[in-house]
Scaffold this motif. Sequence first.
Motif, mmCIF file in Angstrom:
data_model
loop_
_atom_site.group_PDB
_atom_site.id
_atom_site.type_symbol
_atom_site.label_atom_id
_atom_site.label_comp_id
_atom_site.label_asym_id
_atom_site.label_seq_id
_atom_site.Cartn_x
_atom_site.Cartn_y
_atom_site.Cartn_z
ATOM 1 N N SER C 33 0.844 -1.207 0.000
ATOM 2 C CA SER C 33 0.000 0.000 0.000
ATOM 3 C C SER C 33 0.872 1.247 0.000
ATOM 4 C CB SER C 33 -0.892 0.056 1.246
ATOM 5 O OG SER C 33 -1.472 -1.177 1.516
ATOM 6 N N GLU C 36 2.312 2.021 -3.322
ATOM 7 C CA GLU C 36 1.311 2.549 -4.251
ATOM 8 C C GLU C 36 1.046 4.041 -4.062
ATOM 9 O OE1 GLU C 36 -1.927 -0.205 -3.867
ATOM 10 O OE2 GLU C 36 -0.737 -1.813 -4.790
ATOM 11 N N GLU C 40 4.550 4.678 -10.474
ATOM 12 C CA GLU C 40 5.138 3.397 -10.888
ATOM 13 C C GLU C 40 6.661 3.474 -11.012
ATOM 14 O OE1 GLU C 40 3.514 0.418 -11.217
ATOM 15 O OE2 GLU C 40 5.572 -0.310 -11.418
ATOM 16 N N ARG C 56 8.124 1.031 -7.892
ATOM 17 C CA ARG C 56 7.363 0.537 -6.751
ATOM 18 C C ARG C 56 7.866 -0.784 -6.186
ATOM 19 N NH1 ARG C 56 1.377 1.565 -9.024
ATOM 20 N NH2 ARG C 56 1.248 3.800 -8.587
ATOM 21 N N ARG C 131 0.412 11.329 -5.684
ATOM 22 C CA ARG C 131 1.467 10.311 -5.602
ATOM 23 C C ARG C 131 2.830 10.990 -5.626
ATOM 24 N NH1 ARG C 131 -1.493 6.210 -9.460
ATOM 25 N NH2 ARG C 131 -2.938 5.357 -7.930
#
Lengths: 143, 143, 143
Positions: C33, C36, C40, C56, C131
Amino acid sequence: MPEPTEPSLLLYAEVQRFYARQMQQLDLGKAQSWAETFTEDALFDVPTLPEPVRGRSGLAAAVGRAHGLLAEAGERHRHFMGMVDVLERADGSLEARSYTVVYASAVGGTSRVHRVCVCEDVLVREDGELRVARRKVTRDDLP
Amino acid sequence: MPEPTEPSLLLYAEVQRFYARQMQQLDLGKAQSWAETFTEDALFDVPTLPEPVRGRSGLAAAVGRAHGLLAEAGERHRHFMGMVDVLERADGSLEARSYTVVYASAVGGTSRVHRVCVCEDVLVREDGELRVARRKVTRDDLP
Amino acid sequence: MPEPTEPSLLLYAEVQRFYARQMQQLDLGKAQSWAETFTEDALFDVPTLPEPVRGRSGLAAAVGRAHGLLAEAGERHRHFMGMVDVLERADGSLEARSYTVVYASAVGGTSRVHRVCVCEDVLVREDGELRVARRKVTRDDLP
């Protein structure tokens, strides 16, 4: 039961604001105001108390006692909470998991990290205000 | 005088954002930018200075000096503020009470809690920006 | 290139919310998690790793390994981030500079400041979520 969802960003800010004041009331020894940030029958489970406390009067008494002992010992504590992760349940209550670092300072001495804790709360809204209905605190130094 | 009231949640977030940048400027030794987060005639009362400083030029000088001494000593300080409790006065100024933990790291050595402080500010808005008009800092380790 | 600008206050709160969960996932050892919350092909440059990690799967592996070693050593770590200073670039990506204090507790022992770090991130939005595209961490105790 439906999965809890992300709270709105304003609600997220409200939770932060709520905790900031609550922690300050605790450290100032404002036992009554602090207890009023919990629901009337809140359950409070922390490792520093021999057993979970239920209800505002017990909470206020525990905090008043703790604050008196600290003053006698010539120490000051600050509860510094952060990393608040909030989820909203379908019924509007909130699950809030956060970290609290307790700093201790000896008056005339030095300051240090006293405890590192994880705080898991259920927050509800009463009369427009957030309140803690249930708090479970765990300490990183305890098994 | 009317009682101060709860600030809006957006204003609460703005105060957090303001402090984050202000503390970073302090630790980076950006004395001039940091001083500009205060009003021109701000009063700054902290235990590390022998007497309160008034005005931006004095503030910038004090920070420049402190930053130079730290660098000579091979130390880095970080001012980590949190638990910001904000109230809004009828005239729009803000009373903000918060905690600041100062961490010290010896370059090539270890990191530690240096100071635990309470910071009481009066914030005003000038040209659309928040600024500190008055700051009083107290240290938990001092009587 | 145009200068980065001030993010909205709601975006500021979103960044705080994002980091709170990300740090909790890290400390809980939820390697997948946590990974994420990065893009990527994110680049992750921290002094605890011998060289920058990209992507990742490498991130998840590094965190899983670190979490296992801590458990073996009977230690718990908490990453406490704050003082988040955010700027928004013209392309919508964010530059976020913040402090992270890592606390370590020996289970059955005491708690202490382990590291004081500065974290410089580039955040992007993917599928509506923030992200980390790039993270550079520096430690105050290292030259």
